[in-house]
Scaffold this active site. Structure first.
Site, short mmCIF file in Angstrom:
data_model
loop_
_atom_site.label_atom_id
_atom_site.label_comp_id
_atom_site.label_asym_id
_atom_site.label_seq_id
_atom_site.Cartn_x
_atom_site.Cartn_y
_atom_site.Cartn_z
N CYS A 93 2.05 5.89 -2.97
CA CYS A 93 0.53 5.69 -3.40
C CYS A 93 0.01 7.02 -3.83
O CYS A 93 -0.11 7.87 -2.81
CB CYS A 93 -0.21 5.03 -2.41
SG CYS A 93 -1.80 4.66 -2.77
N CYS A 243 -4.93 5.03 -10.44
CA CYS A 243 -3.73 4.75 -10.28
C CYS A 243 -2.80 5.98 -10.31
O CYS A 243 -2.19 6.18 -11.45
CB CYS A 243 -3.18 3.37 -10.65
SG CYS A 243 -1.59 2.89 -9.76
O1 PYC Z 1 -2.60 5.41 -6.79
O2 PYC Z 1 -0.51 4.97 -6.60
C1 PYC Z 1 -1.71 4.70 -6.49
C2 PYC Z 1 -2.02 3.28 -6.22
C3 PYC Z 1 -0.99 1.97 -6.01
C4 PYC Z 1 -1.83 1.22 -5.56
C5 PYC Z 1 -3.17 1.43 -5.48
N1 PYC Z 1 -3.15 2.82 -5.88
#
Ligand code: PYC
Length: 316
Positions: A93, A243
């Site tokens: 993550c 993300c």
């Molecule tokens: O930042 O990799 C990330 C992530 C995955 C799910 C929520 N954030």
């Protein structure tokens, strides 16, 4: 043995570019296993109630990503970390790693400079900068299959890329669908329909792995970004941040399509207007994503579990 939440659990909360991370500091029994991956697998089934209790309502909500600190695999790593959310145990993550680094700094366990962490999908690194920003060095990312088409209820044919960035992603654009925060309920509906179609048609990541993240791209709204995204996470939540693993997967796909050079900056805007900056490094045949963002500590507390509370394991 299945563990029920009973003992108090110590946590530190933060958000990374809007997306929450809850780091578990204590009160969660150390899972058995000789590696971070083995510890995560040992928790599957046995620790589901703890997982749900820590991140879900009434103590959290479905966007919270939990991070359990466990013993690392490597001597040079400051900690191992297993990420989890409302429905699953995660591989990596990106926003969560930035949150973990900020949390370790808040606790005085690390200072500015490089730090190594071990995750179930491999070693990652980070640099805590003097201004509080964090740059992570992710696990290798790659484009698994380009231009995959699926028939999606209400959308027709949707074409996108299957890529790995520490989690599995389907990366696509929906022309005519604006990526507006006000439309997030509709964006959730559309991305969930895409994930359902991928499942129905057996479109998977490598070795049959489920594609549990769907990422939509569109034009940026801020002048210092290259694209805006909306990311459906496993379950029914969307990522408030751009993300980290999704940005990694996107950069690998862009590079494979000849649209992002090694070392060139990719500036990814999120659905709430926050931003990650990333680039790819080449290591032999592998592409290593680096992603920079900022986290802020938002709270520190003790989660309590009354045996009489019918919702002590979370509302699922
Ligand atoms: O930042 O990799 C990330 C992530 C995955 C799910 C929520 N954030």
């Amino acid at each position: 043995m299945r563990l029920e939440p009973r003992e108090p659990i110590e946590v530190i909360d933060s958000h990374t570019e809007g997306e929450p991370t809850r780091v578990v500091l204590g009160g969660w029994p150390v899972p058995a296993g000789a590696s971070v991956l083995a510890r995560r697998e040992a928790m599957r089934g046995a620790h589901e109630a703890l997982r749900r209790a820590v991140v879900l309502e009434p103590r959290g909500h479905d966007a919270v990503v939990g991070a359990l600190l466990v013993p690392p695999d490597r001597a040079e790593a400051v900690s191992g970390v297993v990420f989890f959310n409302d429905v699953a145990w995660l591989g990596m993550c990106g926003h969560g790693t930035i949150g973990v680094v900020r949390t370790l700094a808040h606790l005085g366990r690390i200072g500015p400079g490089p730090v190594e962490l071990d995750t179930p999908v491999g070693p990652v690194g980070a640099i805590l900068h003097d201004d509080g920003a964090v740059t992570i060095r992710n696990v290798p990312a790659w484009l698994e299959r380009g231009d995959v088409s699926v028939e999606v209820d209400g959308l027709g044919t949707v074409t996108g890329d299957v890529a790995w960035g520490g989690n599995w992603f389907f990366l696509t654009e929906l022309p005519g669908v604006p990526l507006d925060f006000a439309d997030r309920a509709e964006l959730l509906r559309l991305t969930t329909a895409i994930r359902t179609a991928l499942r129905r048609d057996g479109v998977t990541g490598r070795d049959g792995a489920e594609i549990d993240h769907v990422e939509l791209f569109g034009p940026p709204t801020r002048p210092d970004a290259d694209a805006r995204n909306f990311v459906l996470c496993p379950g029914a939540a969307y990522d408030r941040s751009p993300c980290g693993t999704g940005t990694s997967a996107k950069m690998a796909a862009l590079h494979a399509h000849g649209r992002l050079a090694i070392g060139a900056e990719w500036r990814q805007e999120s659905i709430i207007g926050s931003r990650f900056t990333g680039w790819l490094e080449r290591h032999g045949e592998e592409f290593i994503p680096h992603v920079r963002g900022t986290a802020f500590i938002t709270g520190r507390g003790t989660l309590l579990f009354d045996p009489a509370d019918p919702f002590r394991s979370g509302i699922a």
